[in-house]
Write an enzyme that holds these catalytic residues in place. Structure first.
Site, PDB file in Angstrom:
ATOM      1  N   ASN A  23     -39.003  28.856 -19.103  1.00  0.00           N
ATOM      2  CA  ASN A  23     -38.458  27.510 -18.929  1.00  0.00           C
ATOM      3  C   ASN A  23     -39.395  26.517 -19.604  1.00  0.00           C
ATOM      4  O   ASN A  23     -40.595  26.511 -19.322  1.00  0.00           O
ATOM      5  CB  ASN A  23     -38.307  27.179 -17.437  1.00  0.00           C
ATOM      6  CG  ASN A  23     -37.665  25.820 -17.208  1.00  0.00           C
ATOM      7  OD1 ASN A  23     -38.249  24.790 -17.505  1.00  0.00           O
ATOM      8  ND2 ASN A  23     -36.459  25.831 -16.669  1.00  0.00           N
ATOM      9  N   SER A  46     -32.414  26.895 -19.049  1.00  0.00           N
ATOM     10  CA  SER A  46     -32.253  25.471 -18.782  1.00  0.00           C
ATOM     11  C   SER A  46     -31.821  25.385 -17.326  1.00  0.00           C
ATOM     12  O   SER A  46     -30.799  25.967 -16.941  1.00  0.00           O
ATOM     13  CB  SER A  46     -31.196  24.879 -19.711  1.00  0.00           C
ATOM     14  OG  SER A  46     -31.210  23.477 -19.599  1.00  0.00           O
ATOM     15  N   GLU A  47     -32.598  24.678 -16.502  1.00  0.00           N
ATOM     16  CA  GLU A  47     -32.407  24.815 -15.052  1.00  0.00           C
ATOM     17  C   GLU A  47     -31.114  24.193 -14.530  1.00  0.00           C
ATOM     18  O   GLU A  47     -30.772  24.369 -13.373  1.00  0.00           O
ATOM     19  CB  GLU A  47     -33.627  24.285 -14.292  1.00  0.00           C
ATOM     20  CG  GLU A  47     -33.887  22.789 -14.401  1.00  0.00           C
ATOM     21  CD  GLU A  47     -34.889  22.453 -15.489  1.00  0.00           C
ATOM     22  OE1 GLU A  47     -35.014  23.227 -16.459  1.00  0.00           O
ATOM     23  OE2 GLU A  47     -35.546  21.395 -15.379  1.00  0.00           O
ATOM     24  N   ASN A  48     -30.388  23.471 -15.408  1.00  0.00           N
ATOM     25  CA  ASN A  48     -29.074  22.996 -14.977  1.00  0.00           C
ATOM     26  C   ASN A  48     -28.016  24.099 -15.034  1.00  0.00           C
ATOM     27  O   ASN A  48     -26.846  23.837 -14.764  1.00  0.00           O
ATOM     28  CB  ASN A  48     -28.640  21.783 -15.801  1.00  0.00           C
ATOM     29  CG  ASN A  48     -28.697  22.016 -17.288  1.00  0.00           C
ATOM     30  OD1 ASN A  48     -29.626  22.656 -17.775  1.00  0.00           O
ATOM     31  ND2 ASN A  48     -27.723  21.521 -18.012  1.00  0.00           N
ATOM     32  N   SER A  88     -29.437  29.131 -10.295  1.00  0.00           N
ATOM     33  CA  SER A  88     -30.469  28.816 -11.276  1.00  0.00           C
ATOM     34  C   SER A  88     -31.841  28.715 -10.607  1.00  0.00           C
ATOM     35  O   SER A  88     -32.834  29.274 -11.088  1.00  0.00           O
ATOM     36  CB  SER A  88     -30.128  27.487 -11.964  1.00  0.00           C
ATOM     37  OG  SER A  88     -31.081  27.198 -12.959  1.00  0.00           O
TER      38      SER A  88
END
Lengths: 209, 231
Positions: A23, A46-48, A88
């Site tokens: 990340n 991508s943490e979304n 996520s």
């Protein structure tokens, strides 16, 4: 000569290993994706809600439903997978992400990290930073050694509210690379023409030999 | 037992009350329930607490509920794109409860699964941990976080069938499934309602059991940061 932003990103990319899920934070860490060595497979999270983040789209490819955690339009790759925010952060909290590379306002000699809030001034929020530093395998900070006023960002103790306690493993600054070890920080590399003495002079945190 | 309503306002009829807790899906302006947010503004419901990762921008998304001062408190992880938010926060008109992003998502998911609290390492040793129960597991310290049980969920999906089975698209999924799960009532807006039977059951992202009311409508889908490369 101290490293510039791109050189710092290139140095951070040397920490990547084949097969890693990583990340990257906003700012200099985002540039790390430009320096993934040829032939190495690194999957960016991508943490979304995405694994396998691709480059920015061409004008024709722009899709409002496809953005990164910095809210920028991006593209997908053949190996891309999408999921919801709970899953996520499940993979982040669950230790499945090998490494996070992120920016910082302050780092302390014990690995404490502050990068989300300046009381009375900056109240944007921590986003996913607290989850990332608590959950991923290795935390690498990439930042300038000193702030805009020339004050060191490597401190005995952080003065700003913490993002995580004892979470940082490696610090890459414009002056060099420092590892967080049990009793303080250890210089493991200097930028060209920067000496260990230069780093010590620009650092408040305890540097051990 | 039809779930399909004619408009966002009709779909929210009888569900809104002052002081309620609303969970909203979306990340930035991506995958936000823009039609339902507009309908909440039109209804004028006040003193809202809104659990949502972000607070929109000044004139779009949840930001429009700040313009009309309908929000008392936000539960969010990041509100950096909203100047109005800052002004109202600094003047004391608006409360913020910052949640780490993954903690916020899990608090919604947990509530939807009937789990009132859970332990996480996130935030240990920070201001987030203050006043929360600490407990050690296998030599590591965790803090307890509580589920968010919302009065209403407002959610955006890509497609639904007539029974409310949902399919999301790309990163517009984000907080929508956990937000949908945590409300007593869940109202969903989609771009297209398709006949039941036309979605492959193996590709349903969120089953219709979580969906109580459904509307279809045109979406602006505003882009916050249009970044491109040359072809």
């Amino acid at each position: 000569m101290p490293w510039d932003r791109n050189q710092m990103a290139a140095r951070a990319a040397q920490e990547l290993e084949d097969g890693m899920y990583v990340n990257l934070g906003i700012g200099i860490p985002t540039l790390v994706s430009n320096y993934i060595p040829d032939g190495m497979t690194v999957t960016l999270q991508s943490e979304n809600g995405m694994l396998g983040m691709g480059p920015f789209p061409t004008e024709d490819e722009v899709d409002a439903d496809l953005i990164n955690a910095g809210k920028q339009t991006i593209t997908e790759l053949p190996q891309t997978a999408y999921f919801d925010s709970a899953q996520s952060f499940g993979m982040i909290r669950g230790g499945k992400i090998a490494m996070a590379i992120l920016g910082a306002m302050e780092v302390a000699e014990n690995g404490d990290l502050a990068n989300w809030m300046i009381p009375g001034k900056l109240i944007k929020g921590m986003g996913g930073a607290m989850d990332l530093v608590a959950g991923v395998g290795r935390v690498i900070v990439v930042m300038d050694h000193t702030n805009k006023r020339g004050e060191t960002k490597l401190l005995t103790e952080c003065t700003l509210p913490l993002t995580g306690k004892g979470v940082v493993d490696l610090i890459i600054t414009n002056l060099g690379v420092l590892e967080v070890v049990d009793s303080g920080l250890k210089i493991i590399e200097t930028a060209p023409e920067v000496t260990e003495e230069d780093i010590r002079a620009a650092t408040e945190a305890k540097i051990i030999n | 037992m039809g779930k399909i309503y004619g408009s966002a306002s009709e779909a929210l009829d009888g569900l809104l009350f002052d002081g309620m807790l609303i969970a909203a899906g979306g990340f930035g302006l991506c995958g936000i329930p823009e039609l339902l947010i507009q309908a909440v503004q039109d209804a004028g419901t006040k003193d809202l607490t809104v659990a949502s990762n972000n607070a929109g921008v000044d004139e779009f998304g949840l930001g429009i509920l700040l313009q009309t001062k309908q929000v008392k408190k936000m539960m969010s992880s990041y509100v950096g794109e909203n100047d109005l938010f800052m002004q109202q926060y600094l003047s004391g008109e608006l409360e913020i409860e910052f949640n780490p992003q993954g903690t916020l998502a899990e608090r919604m998911r947990a509530a939807g699964c009937g789990i009132p609290g859970f332990y996480t390492k996130t935030g240990v040793g920070t201001v987030i941990a203050e006043g929360k129960e600490h407990k050690d597991f296998n030599g590591e310290t965790f803090i307890m976080e509580e589920g968010i049980f919302a009065d209403l969920s407002i959610v955006k999906a890509w497609k639904a069938d007539e029974t409310g089975n949902l399919v999301f698209r790309k990163t517009a999924r984000n907080f929508n499934p956990p937000a949908a799960m945590c409300g007593k009532v869940c109202v969903v807006e989609v771009e297209e309602i398709v006949p039941t039977g036309s979605l492959d059951p193996d590709t349903i992202h969120l089953p219709g059991i979580y969906v109580h009311r459904l509307i279809q409508g045109a979406h602006e889908k505003r882009i916050e940061q249009r970044t491109t490369r040359t072809a």
